[in-house]
Scaffold this active site. Structure first.
Site, PDB file in Angstrom:
ATOM      1  N   ALA A 181      57.955   8.711  14.169  1.00 29.38           N
ATOM      2  CA  ALA A 181      57.687  10.145  14.306  1.00 29.38           C
ATOM      3  C   ALA A 181      58.201  10.894  13.085  1.00 29.38           C
ATOM      4  CB  ALA A 181      58.334  10.686  15.577  1.00 29.38           C
ATOM      5  N   THR A 233      55.677  13.530  11.565  1.00 30.46           N
ATOM      6  CA  THR A 233      54.905  14.781  11.586  1.00 30.46           C
ATOM      7  C   THR A 233      55.389  15.751  12.661  1.00 30.46           C
ATOM      8  OG1 THR A 233      53.002  13.492  10.851  1.00 30.46           O
ATOM      9  CG2 THR A 233      52.542  15.695  11.728  1.00 30.46           C
ATOM     10  N   PRO A 239      54.666  19.917  14.429  1.00 29.89           N
ATOM     11  CA  PRO A 239      53.598  20.921  14.586  1.00 29.89           C
ATOM     12  C   PRO A 239      53.503  21.853  13.382  1.00 29.89           C
ATOM     13  CG  PRO A 239      54.862  20.734  16.616  1.00 29.89           C
ATOM     14  CD  PRO A 239      55.583  19.904  15.589  1.00 29.89           C
ATOM     15  N   GLU A 262      51.555   1.266   4.242  1.00 23.85           N
ATOM     16  CA  GLU A 262      50.751   1.991   5.238  1.00 23.85           C
ATOM     17  C   GLU A 262      49.404   2.405   4.635  1.00 23.85           C
ATOM     18  OE1 GLU A 262      52.564   5.539   6.852  1.00 23.85           O
ATOM     19  OE2 GLU A 262      50.866   5.905   8.194  1.00 23.85           O
ATOM     20  N   GLN A 281      22.922   6.268  11.466  1.00 21.83           N
ATOM     21  CA  GLN A 281      21.571   6.716  11.113  1.00 21.83           C
ATOM     22  C   GLN A 281      20.538   5.610  11.358  1.00 21.83           C
ATOM     23  OE1 GLN A 281      20.733   9.744  10.277  1.00 21.83           O
ATOM     24  NE2 GLN A 281      18.588   9.333   9.853  1.00 21.83           N
ATOM     25  N   GLY A 306      19.440   4.888  14.828  1.00 26.85           N
ATOM     26  CA  GLY A 306      18.674   5.929  15.505  1.00 26.85           C
ATOM     27  C   GLY A 306      19.436   6.513  16.686  1.00 26.85           C
ATOM     28  N   GLY A 307      18.718   6.865  17.726  1.00 27.89           N
ATOM     29  CA  GLY A 307      19.339   7.480  18.909  1.00 27.89           C
ATOM     30  C   GLY A 307      20.388   6.587  19.540  1.00 27.89           C
TER      31      GLY A 307
HETATM   32  C1  FAD Z   1      45.346  10.197  15.342  1.00 25.20           C
HETATM   33  C2  FAD Z   1      46.550  10.510  14.505  1.00 25.20           C
HETATM   34  C3  FAD Z   1      47.623   9.633  14.480  1.00 25.20           C
HETATM   35  C4  FAD Z   1      48.769   9.946  13.742  1.00 25.20           C
HETATM   36  N1  FAD Z   1      49.868   9.122  13.820  1.00 25.20           N
HETATM   37  C5  FAD Z   1      51.043   9.555  13.299  1.00 25.20           C
HETATM   38  C6  FAD Z   1      52.258   8.834  13.543  1.00 25.20           C
HETATM   39  O1  FAD Z   1      52.260   7.792  14.203  1.00 25.20           O
HETATM   40  N2  FAD Z   1      53.417   9.336  13.046  1.00 25.20           N
HETATM   41  C7  FAD Z   1      53.457  10.484  12.304  1.00 25.20           C
HETATM   42  O2  FAD Z   1      54.539  10.889  11.889  1.00 25.20           O
HETATM   43  N3  FAD Z   1      52.315  11.172  12.030  1.00 25.20           N
HETATM   44  C8  FAD Z   1      51.124  10.744  12.524  1.00 25.20           C
HETATM   45  N4  FAD Z   1      49.963  11.445  12.287  1.00 25.20           N
HETATM   46  C9  FAD Z   1      50.045  12.654  11.471  1.00 25.20           C
HETATM   47  C10 FAD Z   1      49.329  12.562  10.124  1.00 25.20           C
HETATM   48  O3  FAD Z   1      50.076  11.771   9.241  1.00 25.20           O
HETATM   49  C11 FAD Z   1      49.135  14.003   9.658  1.00 25.20           C
HETATM   50  O4  FAD Z   1      48.096  14.554  10.436  1.00 25.20           O
HETATM   51  C12 FAD Z   1      48.822  14.124   8.193  1.00 25.20           C
HETATM   52  O5  FAD Z   1      49.940  13.760   7.425  1.00 25.20           O
HETATM   53  C13 FAD Z   1      48.413  15.543   7.810  1.00 25.20           C
HETATM   54  O6  FAD Z   1      49.358  16.469   8.301  1.00 25.20           O
HETATM   55  P1  FAD Z   1      48.848  17.748   9.140  1.00 25.20           P
HETATM   56  O7  FAD Z   1      47.911  17.263  10.178  1.00 25.20           O
HETATM   57  O8  FAD Z   1      50.011  18.522   9.584  1.00 25.20           O
HETATM   58  O9  FAD Z   1      47.994  18.578   8.122  1.00 25.20           O
HETATM   59  P2  FAD Z   1      48.545  19.703   7.099  1.00 25.20           P
HETATM   60  O10 FAD Z   1      49.725  19.191   6.362  1.00 25.20           O
HETATM   61  O11 FAD Z   1      48.655  20.984   7.823  1.00 25.20           O
HETATM   62  O12 FAD Z   1      47.304  19.783   6.107  1.00 25.20           O
HETATM   63  C14 FAD Z   1      46.003  20.184   6.589  1.00 25.20           C
HETATM   64  C15 FAD Z   1      44.963  19.790   5.584  1.00 25.20           C
HETATM   65  O13 FAD Z   1      45.146  20.582   4.427  1.00 25.20           O
HETATM   66  C16 FAD Z   1      44.846  19.876   3.257  1.00 25.20           C
HETATM   67  N5  FAD Z   1      46.047  19.909   2.408  1.00 25.20           N
HETATM   68  C17 FAD Z   1      47.353  19.761   2.792  1.00 25.20           C
HETATM   69  N6  FAD Z   1      48.175  19.905   1.753  1.00 25.20           N
HETATM   70  C18 FAD Z   1      47.404  20.189   0.679  1.00 25.20           C
HETATM   71  C19 FAD Z   1      47.660  20.445  -0.721  1.00 25.20           C
HETATM   72  N7  FAD Z   1      48.897  20.442  -1.195  1.00 25.20           N
HETATM   73  N8  FAD Z   1      46.596  20.685  -1.539  1.00 25.20           N
HETATM   74  C20 FAD Z   1      45.332  20.662  -1.054  1.00 25.20           C
HETATM   75  N9  FAD Z   1      45.025  20.431   0.238  1.00 25.20           N
HETATM   76  C21 FAD Z   1      46.040  20.181   1.091  1.00 25.20           C
HETATM   77  C22 FAD Z   1      44.408  18.472   3.712  1.00 25.20           C
HETATM   78  O14 FAD Z   1      43.012  18.440   3.801  1.00 25.20           O
HETATM   79  C23 FAD Z   1      45.026  18.343   5.076  1.00 25.20           C
HETATM   80  O15 FAD Z   1      44.274  17.457   5.900  1.00 25.20           O
HETATM   81  C24 FAD Z   1      48.801  11.128  12.966  1.00 25.20           C
HETATM   82  C25 FAD Z   1      47.699  11.994  12.967  1.00 25.20           C
HETATM   83  C26 FAD Z   1      46.598  11.715  13.740  1.00 25.20           C
HETATM   84  C27 FAD Z   1      45.478  12.712  13.788  1.00 25.20           C
END
Ligand code: FAD
Length: 377
Positions: A121, A123, A125, A238, A332, A335-336
């Site tokens: 963990a 990430t 919110p 990773e 694609q 198809g359906g």
């Molecule tokens: C199904 C799933 C499984 C996951 N599993 C794990 C897990 O096991 N453990 C864990 O810790 N995390 C996990 N994650 C989290 C994942 O690593 C994050 O979603 C990812 O790092 C992006 O962070 P965020 O979603 O907060 O997007 P944000 O950091 O909010 O960024 C949003 C978008 O903005 C753009 N962006 C961000 N920064 C920049 C920049 N500097 N310049 C230009 N564009 C930018 C990118 O397009 C990015 O996708 C998981 C996510 C998903 C959806």
């Protein structure tokens, strides 16, 4: 490929045919894989590949892990299945590398034996890309840390017996982060939400709450405030693994599509009789081959001890772009039928969408690569 590695790949193929593909749609519908699948994978010698024998692993290196993954993808394992079954690949490396005998015995060995499920963990919110600014705190009180915060998008977080959690033990920025193992059942540690997703349906994903959770200081992984470096060190593997997901599901989608195009008739002839269809299959093949070849090369250099941080980013990007294109074209050409739930290429198409986001969004990795290659002002 050595005969040993080829045998491992064949074991992975056989395991997938027997234990995975017949049940995969049920697990997709249930939103998780069964816990005993981990035990069956361990018994087959697949779960501990590339972890050292002295921490309960099977030995081998990243190239062996890739052989297992390729074998499983070839037989129809999905990207979500691999994420759920092999979450140990992101939850354990820091614990194994710490050589802390107690952590190895309590968490690494039982997880590699398929008896426990672990998660990682990082990430939150408030943001996932900017790891250095994470806000979950761990305050030291005697022989314990008191952890407060929220983590989200955590793979296998619903089922996890323990979660390797990135916490702030020090000041702001990357120098104040540590890794702490938080166990299921600790008062204040909760699965707050089971997250429903576009793809990866059989991989459970959780939002986790830490409300003043008391964690023994013995659960600290490595030295205090070295968490960021530990996380960053594992990112290369990773990213290479997610690149294998990319060309793995792309290669499988291509194989299914070529077979479909031979059997499906339109306007009185097989789809594959159309030059435009054949050329599209060739383009799909080109992208898969380029991705596979480059990812292998980067993995080989990593195993040889070279610094491939930039190349791992390029490899992930190459493979996830191949997956996006190939999986789209597979739908694609079906198809359906390709748009229906239960058609395998439809699952890969949805699963492919997470790959440019998870494990480092493409933009973030591209920016990192620019800095590493010196493309700066
Ligand atoms: C199904 C799933 C499984 C996951 N599993 C794990 C897990 O096991 N453990 C864990 O810790 N995390 C996990 N994650 C989290 C994942 O690593 C994050 O979603 C990812 O790092 C992006 O962070 P965020 O979603 O907060 O997007 P944000 O950091 O909010 O960024 C949003 C978008 O903005 C753009 N962006 C961000 N920064 C920049 C920049 N500097 N310049 C230009 N564009 C930018 C990118 O397009 C990015 O996708 C998981 C996510 C998903 C959806």
């Amino acid at each position: 490929m050595s005969s040993e590695r080829e045998a491992l790949k064949e074991t992975a193929r056989e395991f997938t045919r027997r234990e995975v593909t017949p049940y995969l749609q049920d697990w997709e519908d249930a939103g998780e894989v069964p816990r005993d699948l981990h035990g069956r994978a361990a018994k087959q010698g697949l779960l501990g590949v590339s972890f050292p024998v002295d921490v309960g692993g099977e030995g081998g290196d990243l190239l062996d892990t890739i052989a297992v993954m390729e074998g499983m993808f070839e037989e129809g394992a999905s990207s979500g299945l691999m994420a759920a079954l092999f979450t140990s690949g992101i939850a354990l490396p820091h614990l194994a590398a710490s050589r802390n005998a107690e952590l190895v015995d309590r968490f690494v060995r039982p997880t590699l034996a398929g008896e426990l499920v672990g998660s990682l963990a990082v990430t939150e919110p408030g943001g996932g890309s900017d790891v250095a600014n994470l806000r979950t705190t761990a305050r030291r009180e005697g022989d314990e840390y008191v952890v407060t915060g929220t983590k989200t998008f955590i793979t296998s977080g619903v089922r996890a017996d323990f979660v390797t959690t990135a916490v702030r033990t020090g000041g702001p920025g990357h120098g104040g982060i540590s890794l702490l193992v938080v166990e299921k059942g600790a008062p204040g540690f909760t699965v707050d939400r089971v997250l429903s997703k576009t793809g990866w349906h059989c991989s459970d994903t959780a939002e986790l709450g830490y409300a003043g959770v008391r964690v023994p200081a013995a659960n600290l992984v490595g030295a205090e405030n070295t968490g960021f470096a530990q996380i960053a060190e594992q990112f290369v593997v990773e990213r290479i693994a997610l690149a294998v997901h990319g060309y793995g599901i792309a290669g499988r989608s291509l194989a299914l599509t070529a077979a479909y195009c031979r059997g499906r008739e339109t306007f009185g002839t097989a789809l594959i009789a159309n030059q435009v269809v054949r050329h599209r299959l060739v383009e799909m093949r080109r992208q898969v081959e380029v991705a596979r070849t480059y990812v292998h090369e980067v993995a080989r250099r990593h195993v040889a001890g070279e610094n491939v941080v930039a190349e791992a980013c390029l490899a992930k990007q190459t493979a996830v772009e191949a997956a996006a294109h190939v999986c789209d074209q597979a739908v694609q050409l079906h198809g359906g039928t390709g748009y229906l739930r239960g058609t395998e290429v439809e699952r890969h198409y949805r699963d492919a969408r997470i790959l440019p986001i998870g494990g480092g969004a493409t933009e973030v990795l591209t920016d990192l690569t620019a800095r590493l290659l010196g493309y700066t002002t």
